[in-house]
Design a protein around this motif. Sequence first.
Motif, short mmCIF file in Angstrom:
data_model
loop_
_atom_site.label_atom_id
_atom_site.label_comp_id
_atom_site.label_asym_id
_atom_site.label_seq_id
_atom_site.Cartn_x
_atom_site.Cartn_y
_atom_site.Cartn_z
N UNK A 21 0.32 -1.47 0.15
CA UNK A 21 -0.11 0.30 -0.07
C UNK A 21 0.59 1.38 0.35
N UNK A 22 1.91 1.26 0.82
CA UNK A 22 2.43 2.06 0.72
C UNK A 22 3.44 2.76 -0.81
N UNK A 23 3.57 1.45 -1.00
CA UNK A 23 4.53 1.53 -2.49
C UNK A 23 4.04 2.75 -3.24
N UNK A 24 2.33 1.81 -3.75
CA UNK A 24 1.81 2.63 -4.47
C UNK A 24 0.78 3.82 -4.01
N UNK A 29 4.90 8.03 -6.11
CA UNK A 29 4.82 9.81 -6.71
C UNK A 29 5.83 10.03 -6.19
N UNK A 30 7.07 10.02 -5.52
CA UNK A 30 8.67 10.23 -5.40
C UNK A 30 9.41 9.23 -6.85
N UNK A 31 8.86 7.69 -6.59
CA UNK A 31 10.08 7.00 -7.85
C UNK A 31 9.66 5.75 -7.48
N UNK A 32 9.32 5.76 -8.47
CA UNK A 32 8.53 4.21 -9.26
C UNK A 32 9.41 3.36 -9.62
N UNK A 33 10.56 3.66 -9.61
CA UNK A 33 11.65 1.89 -8.66
C UNK A 33 12.00 2.29 -7.69
N UNK A 34 12.08 2.84 -6.70
CA UNK A 34 11.84 2.23 -5.27
C UNK A 34 10.71 1.55 -5.04
N UNK A 35 8.93 2.33 -5.35
CA UNK A 35 7.90 1.23 -5.54
C UNK A 35 8.17 -0.02 -5.46
N UNK A 38 10.17 -1.96 -3.81
CA UNK A 38 9.76 -2.66 -1.92
C UNK A 38 8.35 -3.34 -2.58
N UNK A 39 7.36 -3.32 -3.52
CA UNK A 39 6.99 -4.45 -4.15
C UNK A 39 7.29 -5.71 -4.12
N UNK A 40 8.83 -5.92 -4.90
CA UNK A 40 9.84 -7.36 -4.47
C UNK A 40 10.19 -7.19 -3.22
N UNK A 41 10.45 -7.07 -2.52
CA UNK A 41 10.09 -6.84 -1.06
C UNK A 41 9.55 -7.54 -0.36
N UNK A 42 7.96 -6.63 -0.70
CA UNK A 42 6.63 -7.32 -0.60
C UNK A 42 6.13 -8.92 -0.59
#
Length: 69
Positions: A21-24, A29-35, A38-42
């Motif tokens: 949820x936090x990623x998307x 809004x700041x960094x799509x690669x970071x999002x 985060x999803x890969x980790x999740x």
Amino acid sequence: MYARRRRRYLALMTLCLLLFVGAWAFVRLWSVPLAIAMCVVAAAVPPVAAVVANRRGPDDRWWDEGPPG
């Protein structure tokens, strides 16, 4: 023993949901690669949570053990 495992499982699955949820909702809004990271980790958290929830404790009896005594 079982309550502790349930709490750990719940904590890991809550972490998983918060990461998704936090990623998307915010991070994209700041960094799509970071999002995406985060999803890969999740995505890796649920198998770890299953292992934690099913790990045998030192005092646990399992189906393949005979009766105590």
